[in-house]
Design a protein around this motif. Sequence first.
Motif, PDB file in Angstrom:
ATOM      1  N   GLY A 110      -5.673   8.371  38.480  1.00  0.00           N
ATOM      2  CA  GLY A 110      -6.841   8.313  39.062  1.00  0.00           C
ATOM      3  C   GLY A 110      -7.919   7.290  38.462  1.00  0.00           C
ATOM      4  N   LYS A 111      -7.692   6.672  37.352  1.00  0.00           N
ATOM      5  CA  LYS A 111      -8.543   5.795  36.984  1.00  0.00           C
ATOM      6  C   LYS A 111      -8.320   4.251  37.353  1.00  0.00           C
ATOM      7  CE  LYS A 111      -9.525   8.288  32.845  1.00  0.00           C
ATOM      8  NZ  LYS A 111      -9.621   8.476  31.243  1.00  0.00           N
ATOM      9  N   LYS A 112      -9.244   3.637  37.555  1.00  0.00           N
ATOM     10  CA  LYS A 112      -8.929   1.972  37.919  1.00  0.00           C
ATOM     11  C   LYS A 112      -8.442   1.288  36.919  1.00  0.00           C
ATOM     12  CE  LYS A 112     -11.037  -2.150  39.934  1.00  0.00           C
ATOM     13  NZ  LYS A 112     -12.492  -2.639  40.642  1.00  0.00           N
ATOM     14  N   LEU A 113      -7.199   0.904  37.220  1.00  0.00           N
ATOM     15  CA  LEU A 113      -6.500  -0.266  35.870  1.00  0.00           C
ATOM     16  C   LEU A 113      -6.941  -1.645  36.193  1.00  0.00           C
ATOM     17  CD1 LEU A 113      -2.936   1.387  36.027  1.00  0.00           C
ATOM     18  CD2 LEU A 113      -4.802   1.920  34.609  1.00  0.00           C
ATOM     19  N   LEU A 114      -7.308  -2.211  35.005  1.00  0.00           N
ATOM     20  CA  LEU A 114      -7.503  -3.607  34.937  1.00  0.00           C
ATOM     21  C   LEU A 114      -6.350  -4.408  34.441  1.00  0.00           C
ATOM     22  CD1 LEU A 114     -11.042  -3.446  32.931  1.00  0.00           C
ATOM     23  CD2 LEU A 114     -10.640  -3.459  35.517  1.00  0.00           C
ATOM     24  N   ASP A 115      -6.429  -5.563  34.360  1.00  0.00           N
ATOM     25  CA  ASP A 115      -5.121  -6.298  33.911  1.00  0.00           C
ATOM     26  C   ASP A 115      -4.860  -5.676  32.720  1.00  0.00           C
ATOM     27  OD1 ASP A 115      -5.109  -7.610  36.276  1.00  0.00           O
ATOM     28  OD2 ASP A 115      -6.323  -9.337  35.510  1.00  0.00           O
ATOM     29  N   LEU A 116      -3.384  -5.802  32.424  1.00  0.00           N
ATOM     30  CA  LEU A 116      -2.671  -5.374  31.170  1.00  0.00           C
ATOM     31  C   LEU A 116      -2.746  -6.663  30.344  1.00  0.00           C
ATOM     32  CD1 LEU A 116       0.120  -3.217  32.365  1.00  0.00           C
ATOM     33  CD2 LEU A 116      -1.578  -2.662  31.323  1.00  0.00           C
ATOM     34  N   SER A 117      -3.043  -6.396  29.027  1.00  0.00           N
ATOM     35  CA  SER A 117      -2.612  -7.588  28.042  1.00  0.00           C
ATOM     36  C   SER A 117      -1.978  -7.062  26.921  1.00  0.00           C
ATOM     37  CB  SER A 117      -4.083  -8.000  27.628  1.00  0.00           C
ATOM     38  OG  SER A 117      -4.889  -6.987  26.836  1.00  0.00           O
ATOM     39  N   GLN A 118      -1.076  -7.741  26.386  1.00  0.00           N
ATOM     40  CA  GLN A 118      -0.014  -7.460  25.294  1.00  0.00           C
ATOM     41  C   GLN A 118      -0.734  -7.471  24.069  1.00  0.00           C
ATOM     42  OE1 GLN A 118       3.661  -9.638  25.413  1.00  0.00           O
ATOM     43  NE2 GLN A 118       4.446  -8.505  23.598  1.00  0.00           N
ATOM     44  N   ASP A 119      -0.430  -6.848  23.034  1.00  0.00           N
ATOM     45  CA  ASP A 119      -1.122  -6.601  21.672  1.00  0.00           C
ATOM     46  C   ASP A 119      -0.677  -8.140  21.121  1.00  0.00           C
ATOM     47  OD1 ASP A 119      -2.086  -6.430  19.347  1.00  0.00           O
ATOM     48  OD2 ASP A 119      -1.066  -4.368  18.922  1.00  0.00           O
ATOM     49  N   PRO A 120      -1.564  -8.879  20.730  1.00  0.00           N
ATOM     50  CA  PRO A 120      -1.051 -10.207  19.963  1.00  0.00           C
ATOM     51  C   PRO A 120      -0.606 -10.050  18.789  1.00  0.00           C
ATOM     52  CG  PRO A 120      -3.590  -9.850  19.978  1.00  0.00           C
ATOM     53  CD  PRO A 120      -3.019  -8.590  20.801  1.00  0.00           C
ATOM     54  N   ASP A 121      -0.637  -8.931  18.195  1.00  0.00           N
ATOM     55  CA  ASP A 121      -0.223  -8.524  16.709  1.00  0.00           C
ATOM     56  C   ASP A 121       1.270  -8.663  16.694  1.00  0.00           C
ATOM     57  OD1 ASP A 121      -0.510  -7.931  14.019  1.00  0.00           O
ATOM     58  OD2 ASP A 121      -1.426  -6.188  14.053  1.00  0.00           O
ATOM     59  N   VAL A 122       1.853  -8.953  15.464  1.00  0.00           N
ATOM     60  CA  VAL A 122       3.329  -8.726  15.329  1.00  0.00           C
ATOM     61  C   VAL A 122       3.704  -7.704  14.186  1.00  0.00           C
ATOM     62  CG1 VAL A 122       3.410 -11.229  15.655  1.00  0.00           C
ATOM     63  CG2 VAL A 122       3.059 -10.654  13.456  1.00  0.00           C
ATOM     64  N   LEU A 123       4.890  -7.429  14.281  1.00  0.00           N
ATOM     65  CA  LEU A 123       5.566  -6.293  13.814  1.00  0.00           C
ATOM     66  C   LEU A 123       5.674  -6.721  12.186  1.00  0.00           C
ATOM     67  CD1 LEU A 123       8.064  -4.570  15.952  1.00  0.00           C
ATOM     68  CD2 LEU A 123       5.908  -3.601  14.993  1.00  0.00           C
ATOM     69  N   ASP A 124       5.629  -6.142  11.067  1.00  0.00           N
ATOM     70  CA  ASP A 124       6.171  -6.428   9.859  1.00  0.00           C
ATOM     71  C   ASP A 124       7.787  -6.892  10.000  1.00  0.00           C
ATOM     72  OD1 ASP A 124       7.306  -6.464   7.421  1.00  0.00           O
ATOM     73  OD2 ASP A 124       5.834  -4.977   6.603  1.00  0.00           O
ATOM     74  N   THR A 125       8.201  -7.949   9.364  1.00  0.00           N
ATOM     75  CA  THR A 125       9.520  -8.416   9.581  1.00  0.00           C
ATOM     76  C   THR A 125      10.578  -7.430   8.989  1.00  0.00           C
ATOM     77  OG1 THR A 125      10.833 -10.129   8.758  1.00  0.00           O
ATOM     78  CG2 THR A 125       9.366  -9.579   7.299  1.00  0.00           C
ATOM     79  N   TRP A 126       9.804  -6.491   8.105  1.00  0.00           N
ATOM     80  CA  TRP A 126      10.840  -5.558   7.582  1.00  0.00           C
ATOM     81  C   TRP A 126      11.526  -4.398   8.753  1.00  0.00           C
ATOM     82  CZ3 TRP A 126      13.065  -6.690   3.370  1.00  0.00           C
ATOM     83  CH2 TRP A 126      12.510  -7.668   2.463  1.00  0.00           C
ATOM     84  N   PHE A 127      10.503  -4.465   9.623  1.00  0.00           N
ATOM     85  CA  PHE A 127      10.991  -3.454  10.847  1.00  0.00           C
ATOM     86  C   PHE A 127      12.368  -3.808  11.394  1.00  0.00           C
ATOM     87  CE2 PHE A 127      10.888  -1.671  14.829  1.00  0.00           C
ATOM     88  CZ  PHE A 127      10.693  -0.298  14.778  1.00  0.00           C
TER      89      PHE A 127
END
Length: 1154
Positions: free
Chosen positions: A518-535
């Motif tokens: 029911g809400k207007k969706l704008l363009d999606l953008s991916q989180d530029p952050d990265v995971l800890d390498t230990w994950f």
Amino acid sequence: MAEAEKKTATEMERKLKKEEKAKEKEMKRQKASEKAKLAQVKSAKPKPVTDKKINKDEETPSDTPPGEKKRLSSQMAKQYNPSAVETSWYEWWERSEFFKAEAKSTKPKFVILLPPPNVTGVLHIGHALTCAVQDTLIRYKRMSGYNALWLPGFDHAGIATQDVVDKDLMRETGKTSRDIGREEFLKKAWKWTHKYSGTIKTQLRRLGSSLDWSRECFTMDEERSKAVVEAFVRLHKEGVIYRGDHLVNWDCFSRTARSEEEIDHVEIKGRTLRNVPGYEKPVEFGLMTSFAYPLEDGSGEVVVATTRVETMLGDTAIAVHPDDARYKHLHTKFAMHPFNGRKLLIVCDADLVDPELGTGCVKITPAHEQKDYELGKLHHLEAINIFTDDGKINKNGGCKFEGMKRYVAREAVVEALRSKGLLRGVEEKDMRIGIFSRSNDVVEPMLKPQWYVRCSTMGKEALDAAGDGKLEIYQSSTQQIGGDEEDQLKKFGTYIDHWVVASNEEEAREEAEVKFAGKKLLDLSQDPDVLDTWFSSGLFPLSALGWPDQTEELKAFYPGSVLETGLDILFFWVARMVMLSMKLSDGVVPFSKVYLHPMVRDAHGRKMSKSLGNGIDPLEVINGESLAGLQTRLKKGNLDPKELVVAKKGQVKDFPNGIPECGADALRFALVSYTAQSYNINMDVQRVVCYRQWCNKLWNAVRFAMMKLGDDYTPPVKTMCPETMPFSCRWILSVLNKAVIKTVDSLNGFELADAANTVYSWWQYQFCDVFIEAIKPCFSGENSDRTHAQDTLWVCLETGLRMLHPFMPFVTEELWQRLPSPKGCEREASIMICEYPSPIEEWTNEKVEAEMEMVMATVKTIRTLRAAESMERQRNEKTLASLSSFEVVLKGEDISSQAGSAVVETVNENLKVYLKVDGAAIDPEAEREKMRKKIEEIQNQKEKLEKSMGVSWYEEKVPAHIKEENARKLEKLLQESYQGTYSHDFITTLAKRFYNKIIENFEEQRLFISNIREKSSGQDGLVNLQKTFITELFRPAPEIEDVNEKIREKVHEKKILAIRDMGMQMVVEESGECPGMRSRLWDRGEIMTMLNNMKETTSIRGIVLDFKKKFVRQPSADGISSVFSYMMSIFLRLLQISHVELQENLNLLPADPA
């Protein structure tokens, strides 16, 4: 008759020497002839390198095409050359797929994961330790019939790789990753990754690591990335992963959050200047700034103090102690911020505020201090972040300071406070600051939105697995796992929940339409952050085998068998793997055992680091490197000019002549031997050099053996029967059997240093030093024992090389390939796929071993006498057979006429050696001085050992086998010190007198214990009896208080002998009233097990000390019952010395020594 035998032995030895010299001359002649022919060919027509023929004396690595089985010269080189020996074998092993495990194999599996090395650079000596340990285990298991998989992988290392690539970029171009942009930087990072992963693979192969390269993987390749996405999405759906605002350790220079484990805490003593990345001049630390906040109503001020005055720009409250009378009138009132007019609530907190510290007022900055953050949540305070990601003041800090670097702002804030008349003072203050180990930046606590993993439940499950025995940890306490991983990041605070988590953009859009219907969706953008390498590396046990797909490898090899790694990443990596793997595989632990090896330091005990110049590349030890070469490597590194100067000085001090070539085998063996040190390894290259020299001894021993076997020798097909063999052959097979048993037991128990030491001792001290020398007469003339000697020699070589192979793969393959094989038997293509040695019961012969031990002790004693300075003329005697005369004198015979012209040394209680000096003058004063020095040396050694054993953490932290070895050493030193101080006759005479005194009082002791028995019966009575008996056993003997302590110990041993029979009788009688207790006390299986474990304990004192330790550990009633079973084994052990035998020996002494 004896004279004739001596003459025969001497002639045989001379003949043997002549034969050896003749053979050496013949070899030299052939070599000269071959060289002459080769020179003629070369002068006639030069040939390309590919046509070069094999040299008869030296191995020529280039003669073997890559991947083919090594072409060995027909004649062994005279000297061991590691670079020649270690070439070609690995390529052939790899091409022959000897390392490859089969997913469909019916053999039992054994799986080890190589801790994926970071592609930040090359392997260091710590990685070499990991490889040496793991390859030893995997080769042993492969030879023991297991489907052995050692799976290689490489870690992208995340921020660590970014750090080193950034440094490299700055050094080459003067730019940072932010200057060139994300895409260009990624290209640089992948280029770096390919370069260094290739270098690491070269290092691993050169170390002989038998990895299954067909299953190589990288934590950022397509399959592993798929696993990361799947795990992230799945854990997010279950609520384990969530996004929230929490305080993090922020690295302003690298613009990333870092783990607590990546922080080094530095003590600052008063005003101190430190270099901080990104600042042209040093930054001042160790200062406490006091300033005032005016009260809102104008009635006064409150003074606070801080070492981080710039954070006052984010203050939202002031805390006081609720019971502090000075500020009770200010509770719930407000102070005013001087720069932005913000109202600062005055709150009460008894935990945070110490009224006696400073002014009793504490400034509260929830966004930049952990304790303030907790208090802010309690009082619903606003958390205002005043820093940008690169450590500059943002708009929340006010326009006057916006854009300033944090430490520039520090000075500006002080000046601004001074100008407003609010500065109350600046004084020196001792403090502690956190420094990021990778970037050298100062930690900045900062409130940041991040993705978090709830670890509480997973951590408890991991702890339970360790507690239940599903996960065993060697060399570390299992209760450590999960303790520091208990999640402190509980879900609190608010954040904008505009996030969806999905495997790809299409799924993310679908989920967003559902979530925000029911809400207007704008363009999606991916989180530029990265995971800890230990994950991603935490998923390695699953992802390396193809998870989340249900691959054949995953079904066949998960869970793994052993995880071997360093102590330092127990929580970094091991705990994460256990938690994530159990969570994603329905509670299955990823491996059943964890083996933690020590940390490698330099020879001075310092942590190895690039800045000190003490870090070592394994290839520099394997191939050798000059000092100039070592320093060239430093110049190519990422050190700044100041660090480079320090590092160069360190190398000049530690390696003035560079590092000599040692080879992979010597390095591996040294590193495995070092694992006996439980926490830190002080790595000394000289120790590796010693093992390289030992390889030369091994080489020459096999070379000698090959000469004695001859070209026409055919090994026996069946297992040999030692009964008809000569004494020396029976002995070497017996001790070989014992070495095999101990090595196998040690390897199975992860006591790798013990296993290495056992193998080394057999080769060095039994095979080379004794057996080879003992059988030399067998090869002189037509000796009937020649065939037995040859067969035994071949069996020892073949078995010994297989036993040594997991530790030293290259030299053992080279030597094993040279051995002849039995006719009609097709042997394996390589030693590495042969069966590991197993014990052969028929070979064990304790009697022969005891006799040989007597012989060797006698030889050692004679050599000791001969080596004395006053006996220089006797030094030419090399063997018993070559002595000018050798006479055996039986007990009781008169030797007084001979003793005057001889020096004497005691071998044991039954044997003395008298060595005639043929008129050589003996200086009594010199002999006394030597004896004094010897006693002094023994005393110094004893004191040093007692000091090391007396430290507070000795019992808790030192491995059991080292404690046992130290106890044996101390016991031996006590005996030597004792024997050096008092004569044997004097001690024995005193022992007789006090022994008789104890016997006289013995009946009194028996009556005392009988009274105890009458007072209480049954199990309680037996327990009381045991307690009393133990007390009596160790009761002081007052009649000998005036005697030297060492003599008192000897007399105490006689007292134990006297009490022994009474104890045996009492147990039999008393346990009859309680059958269950009797069976427990008289469990023959338990007693025999204890006796077997006590075989090495030869002295009564050692047994008593061992018992006392056990008694102290188990003081309860049940414990005493168990301990008393152990006492029975002591009594059985002591039965070997009867009263009659003791009395007979004592009767040999004069009736009254006075």
